[in-house]
Design a protein around this motif. Structure first.
Motif, PDB file in Angstrom:
ATOM      1  N   ILE A   1      -2.775  -4.222   2.613  1.00 10.81           N
ATOM      2  CA  ILE A   1      -2.946  -3.966   1.138  1.00 10.81           C
ATOM      3  C   ILE A   1      -2.864  -2.551   1.034  1.00 10.81           C
ATOM      4  CG2 ILE A   1      -4.963  -4.111  -0.013  1.00 10.81           C
ATOM      5  CD1 ILE A   1      -3.849  -6.856   0.287  1.00 10.81           C
ATOM      6  N   GLU A   2      -3.207  -1.837   2.024  1.00  6.29           N
ATOM      7  CA  GLU A   2      -2.960  -0.216   1.804  1.00  6.29           C
ATOM      8  C   GLU A   2      -1.786   0.438   1.278  1.00  6.29           C
ATOM      9  OE1 GLU A   2      -6.648  -1.219   4.027  1.00  6.29           O
ATOM     10  OE2 GLU A   2      -4.429  -1.812   4.742  1.00  6.29           O
ATOM     11  N   SER A   3      -0.808  -0.262   2.190  1.00  4.67           N
ATOM     12  CA  SER A   3       0.620   0.149   1.830  1.00  4.67           C
ATOM     13  C   SER A   3       1.165  -0.525   0.541  1.00  4.67           C
ATOM     14  CB  SER A   3       1.705  -0.204   2.824  1.00  4.67           C
ATOM     15  OG  SER A   3       1.865  -1.647   2.993  1.00  4.67           O
TER      16      SER A   3
ATOM     17  N   GLU B   1      -1.047  -0.710  -2.138  1.00  8.06           N
ATOM     18  CA  GLU B   1      -1.212   0.059  -3.038  1.00  8.06           C
ATOM     19  C   GLU B   1      -0.622   1.252  -3.330  1.00  8.06           C
ATOM     20  OE1 GLU B   1      -5.937   2.013  -4.026  1.00  8.06           O
ATOM     21  OE2 GLU B   1      -5.241   1.640  -1.787  1.00  8.06           O
ATOM     22  N   ASP B   2      -0.184   1.944  -2.192  1.00  6.08           N
ATOM     23  CA  ASP B   2       0.708   2.998  -2.298  1.00  6.08           C
ATOM     24  C   ASP B   2       1.949   2.448  -3.107  1.00  6.08           C
ATOM     25  OD1 ASP B   2      -1.186   4.373  -0.590  1.00  6.08           O
ATOM     26  OD2 ASP B   2       0.292   4.069   1.045  1.00  6.08           O
TER      27      ASP B   2
ATOM     28  N   THR C   1      -0.779  -7.072 -11.357  1.00  2.00           N
ATOM     29  CA  THR C   1      -0.114  -7.468 -10.075  1.00  2.00           C
ATOM     30  C   THR C   1      -0.769  -8.914  -9.443  1.00  2.00           C
ATOM     31  OG1 THR C   1       0.107  -5.193  -9.466  1.00  2.00           O
ATOM     32  CG2 THR C   1      -0.068  -6.729  -7.438  1.00  2.00           C
TER      33      THR C   1
ATOM     34  N   LYS D   1       3.294   3.238 -10.956  1.00  3.10           N
ATOM     35  CA  LYS D   1       2.153   3.680 -11.873  1.00  3.10           C
ATOM     36  C   LYS D   1       2.356   4.751 -12.130  1.00  3.10           C
ATOM     37  CE  LYS D   1      -1.347  -0.078 -11.435  1.00  3.10           C
ATOM     38  NZ  LYS D   1      -2.721  -0.220 -11.183  1.00  3.10           N
TER      39      LYS D   1
ATOM     40  N   LEU E   1       2.352   0.460  -5.246  1.00  4.27           N
ATOM     41  CA  LEU E   1       1.652   0.134  -6.775  1.00  4.27           C
ATOM     42  C   LEU E   1       1.323   1.537  -7.599  1.00  4.27           C
ATOM     43  CD1 LEU E   1      -1.024  -2.932  -6.519  1.00  4.27           C
ATOM     44  CD2 LEU E   1       1.138  -2.806  -7.978  1.00  4.27           C
ATOM     45  N   LEU E   2       0.785   2.446  -6.798  1.00  6.30           N
ATOM     46  CA  LEU E   2       0.499   3.968  -7.418  1.00  6.30           C
ATOM     47  C   LEU E   2       1.915   4.532  -7.533  1.00  6.30           C
ATOM     48  CD1 LEU E   2      -2.590   5.002  -5.281  1.00  6.30           C
ATOM     49  CD2 LEU E   2      -2.540   4.237  -7.468  1.00  6.30           C
TER      50      LEU E   2
END
Length: 156
Positions: free
Chosen positions: A111-113, A115-116, A132, A122, A118-119
């Protein structure tokens, strides 16, 4: 393309390692005739490439996410598309109609990767909005589009 070409495509879609001799036996043609048909379909662009499918869980990429983006086209969409092209975990990217401009399918090891990723998307100045969804279960995956072998009535 005729029905024999269709059969050859279906055989190769099931097993891209199938030999010409194996295919020839299934379609009742000689090996040279099968090779000629495959060569013609490659030349015409019907067969674009051969590839492998990996088990994403066994290669530590168990997460699949579907990312929908709204963009401002005058604000550097090309940099977003370059970011998409360079990310090996982006499996698909499509320009779409409707509320969202792009649909991106990604895999991730955590999930952390995710999020990276997605950021990073964005942060592209053209991205106005994102949505998402995580894939819980894959019920159907068909990595290639094949011609129908015969006319069928499909009911859902």
């Amino acid at each position: 393309m005729d029905h024999i070409d269709n059969e050859i495509l279906h055989i190769l879609a099931e097993n891209s390692n199938a030999t010409s001799a194996q295919i020839a036996g299934q379609v009742n043609l000689s090996v040279p005739a099968v090779n000629k048909r495959i060569s013609r379909m490659k030349k015409e662009g019907i067969i674009q490439s051969y590839t492998i499918l990996t088990n994403r869980k066994l290669i530590q990429k168990p997460i699949i996410a579907l990312i929908f983006l709204v963009v401002k086209y005058e604000s550097g969409v090309s940099s977003l598309l370059q970011c998409v092209q360079e990310d090996e975990d982006v499996l698909e990217c499509h320009a779409t109609t409707g509320e969202y401009d792009f649909f991106i399918k990604v895999c991730a090891d955590s999930i952390e990767s995710l999020e990276d990723k997605l950021l990073r998307f964005k942060k592209q100045k053209c991205v106005v909005k994102s949505h998402t969804m995580l894939s819980l279960m894959e019920h159907k995956f068909q990595p290639t589009v094949l011609p129908d072998m015969e006319e069928k009535n499909h009911e859902c």
